[in-house]
Design an enzyme around this catalytic site. Structure first.
Site, PDB file in Angstrom:
ATOM      1  N   HIS A   1      -6.391  -6.925  -0.352  1.00  0.00           N
ATOM      2  CA  HIS A   1      -5.346  -5.957  -0.095  1.00  0.00           C
ATOM      3  C   HIS A   1      -4.122  -6.528   0.636  1.00  0.00           C
ATOM      4  O   HIS A   1      -4.203  -6.913   1.779  1.00  0.00           O
ATOM      5  CB  HIS A   1      -5.993  -4.875   0.756  1.00  0.00           C
ATOM      6  CG  HIS A   1      -5.280  -3.591   0.750  1.00  0.00           C
ATOM      7  ND1 HIS A   1      -5.051  -2.882  -0.398  1.00  0.00           N
ATOM      8  CD2 HIS A   1      -4.741  -2.882   1.749  1.00  0.00           C
ATOM      9  CE1 HIS A   1      -4.414  -1.780  -0.079  1.00  0.00           C
ATOM     10  NE2 HIS A   1      -4.222  -1.754   1.199  1.00  0.00           N
TER      11      HIS A   1
ATOM     12  N   SER B   1       0.839  -1.172   0.000  1.00  0.00           N
ATOM     13  CA  SER B   1       0.000   0.000   0.000  1.00  0.00           C
ATOM     14  C   SER B   1       0.895   1.250   0.000  1.00  0.00           C
ATOM     15  O   SER B   1       1.818   1.303  -0.799  1.00  0.00           O
ATOM     16  CB  SER B   1      -0.882  -0.132   1.239  1.00  0.00           C
ATOM     17  OG  SER B   1      -1.797   0.828   1.311  1.00  0.00           O
TER      18      SER B   1
ATOM     19  N   ASP C   1      -8.753  -6.414  -4.729  1.00  0.00           N
ATOM     20  CA  ASP C   1      -8.503  -5.063  -4.294  1.00  0.00           C
ATOM     21  C   ASP C   1      -9.310  -4.117  -5.164  1.00  0.00           C
ATOM     22  O   ASP C   1      -9.064  -4.015  -6.360  1.00  0.00           O
ATOM     23  CB  ASP C   1      -7.015  -4.779  -4.455  1.00  0.00           C
ATOM     24  CG  ASP C   1      -6.434  -4.215  -3.198  1.00  0.00           C
ATOM     25  OD1 ASP C   1      -7.222  -3.771  -2.360  1.00  0.00           O
ATOM     26  OD2 ASP C   1      -5.208  -4.215  -3.056  1.00  0.00           O
TER      27      ASP C   1
END
Ligand SMILES: *[C@@H]1O[C@H](CO)[C@@H](O)[C@H](O)[C@H]1NC(C)=O
Ligand SMILES: *[C@@H]1O[C@H](CO)[C@@H](O)[C@H](O)[C@H]1NC(C)=O
Ligand SMILES: *[C@@H]1O[C@H](CO)[C@@H](O)[C@H](O)[C@H]1NC(C)=O
Length: 499
Positions: free
Chosen positions: A461, A185, A433
């Site tokens: 994720h 991320s 995601d």
């Protein structure tokens, strides 16, 4: 309008909850806690077989300049890091660096996870560096607005460069020790940028789930369907309609702590409901909330128990109840005033705060996720960009009009994501995601195997970053094998002296 070049990584980063209400932060925290718990279990099993004692982890602090770019400023802050030498093949074994993102790091960041599995196999020294202004890596007055000026991804990358030198000296490292960075991320983006800006310091980078719902709700591999997405859309429309008619009824149905006092509270309520859906999608099967499969089961359930007219609405009520059942809060907090108050608070209880800092970074660097104003979004149109960005002037005196320019700068500084010229950066994306569309998913083959992408069809994720489990989906196992192949090849290339 704010966000055209629609395809920048940046946008995506944002994924992470900038747009979010409190619930998504809470969900994120719970996912993190659960992962830590699992890591602990995993570790205890290994300790039993005598392989990986916790004592191997050392915690350290490095005094970093607060401002790397102002040589007259000598102030510093203590930056925390963890080291695990258990697997390291001295003196030439590689170095695997786990980059911290918008939250604290933990010992487990050098004890569990896919990068740790790989470190074991490759004889690597394991490091984790906490991001400045998060966790313990912040001065006591760090959250004051004037001090937040030193919080930026540019400063964070400079921290990484200084840290690389520091560790190299302390461990007598040489060019024979090959550095590989890892992150997910936001920190996945940092991992890629670190390689991009300091290619002489880090030989290769793995960037997992550079971030985000609609698509996932339609993904049949995980139990979604078009019907499910339609059900969510219908339900949000019904809530919005009733909110305009009788907001106190809505507040009662969804178990809110208070009745919405104004439009801001109503938006907060819609945001929190959207968070429940987004959190489910983002962390599908991580074990914290329902899975997408279960969510869609509720949202498409034909039942005589509901009167037809209110059917979609009632399904969402049921979903909120299920969420409520798993959470520890007595009621759904929808007070906008309280949100603002929390974000303005500059105290640092135990260094566990992140929302204020991350809001600051979205205001100054990354921008906000394009909320729900276009027709493809299944949630409420009440969640406008205006509603999100109002925090920037309110909290930090940053004008909303300055945001597009700031985002443009970030994109220019790092290069737009759909054309990375950086070599040896591996982007890993989960098919579930929701915002994956915005990350780099297209395979690039122009330059011989340079920046690469691994796409995992049905995981959520950052799932690839966890340690291997027997229950992992086949696609996830395959993706990890791919990552391992890349890392092994990089190490081989480095050993052969290739630049
Ligand atoms: C690094 O090298 C110096 C001098 O050769 C030595 O004294 C020191 O113990 C070494 N440090 C480590 C961590 O190996
Ligand atoms: C709104 O809902 C509340 C709670 O069900 C109810 O007591 C009230 O009469 C309703 N108001 C209107 C105007 O329908
Ligand atoms: C569908 O609704 C019925 C009746 O309320 C309930 O018994 C059943 O468990 C529901 N199924 C799902 C998947 O929620």
């Amino acid at each position: 309008m704010f966000f055209s070049p629609a395809c920048c990584l940046i946008l995506l980063l944002v994924l992470n909850f900038t747009d979010a209400g409190r619930i998504l932060w809470k969900i994120k925290e719970r996912v993190r806690n659960l992962q830590l718990q699992k890591a602990k279990q995993h570790l205890q099993q290994q300790t039993v077989s005598g392989r990986l004692p916790l004592q191997h982890v050392k915690e350290g602090r490095i005094h970093q300049p607060l401002d790397h770019f102002d040589r007259q400023d000598v102030s510093t802050f203590p930056q925390r890091f963890f080291v695990n030498e258990a697997h390291w093949q001295r003196p030439d074994g590689p170095v695997f660096l786990f980059i911290g993102g918008e939250g604290p790091i933990f010992e487990f960041d050098v004890l569990a996870g896919h990068h740790v599995d790989m470190a074991e196999e490759n004889g690597a020294l394991l490091l984790a560096l906490e991001h400045r202004f998060y966790g313990d890596s912040i001065n006591p007055d760090g959250l004051k607005t004037e001090n937040l000026a030193d919080l930026s991804s540019q400063q964070a990358l400079a921290d990484l460069a200084v840290f690389q030198q520091y560790i190299s000296q302390n461990f007598n490292l040489s060019h024979r020790n090959t550095w590989i960075s890892f992150g997910g991320s936001y920190s996945g983006a940092l991992s890629a940028w670190f390689r991009g800006k300091f290619p002489h310091l880090v030989y290769g980078a793995v960037a997992s789930s550079a971030p985000i719902v609609g698509l996932s709700l339609m993904n049949e591999a995980v139990g979604g369907s078009e019907k499910c997405l339609a059900g969510v859309r219908e339900a949000f429309a019904a809530v919005e309609a009733l909110m305009n008619g009788n907001a106190s009824q809505v507040a009662m149905d969804f178990g809110c702590c208070t009745t919405p006092k104004n439009l801001d509270d109503q938006i907060e309520l819609m945001q929190n409901l959207a968070d429940i859906v987004m959190g489910t999608v983002q962390y599908n099967e991580e074990g914290v909330l329902m899975s997408i499969n279960e969510l869609c089961g509720v949202m498409t359930n034909k039942s005589n128990a509901y009167e037809e007219e209110m059917e979609a609405y009632n399904r969402l009520v049921k979903l909120a109840k299920i969420y409520h059942f798993t959470s520890e809060e007595p009621c759904l907090d929808i007070s906008h005033e309280k949100t603002v108050k929390d974000l303005m608070d500059t105290s640092l209880p135990l260094g566990r705060r992140a929302e204020r800092q991350w809001t600051y970074q979205t205001c100054t660097e990354f921008g906000f996720y394009q909320t729900c104003e276009d027709a493809t979004c299944p949630f409420s149109g009440m969640m406008t960009l205006q509603a999100q960005t109002q925090f920037c002037p309110m909290l930090f005196g940053i004008s909303q009009h300055s945001l597009p320019g700031r985002i443009a700068f970030t994109n220019a500084y790092y290069g737009e994501n759909d054309n990375p010229h950086t070599h040896r950066v591996l982007y890993v994306n989960g098919g579930v995601d929701p915002w994956k569309e915005l990350s780099v998913v297209q395979e690039r083959t122009e330059d011989r195997e340079e920046a690469q992408t691994i796409f995992i069809r049905d995981t959520a994720h950052c799932a690839d970053m966890m340690s291997r489990k027997v229950t992992d989906r086949r696609s996830l196992r395959k993706a990890r094998e791919e990552i391992e192949k890349h890392v092994a090849r990089w190490l081989k290339m480095a050993a052969a002296g290739e630049n």
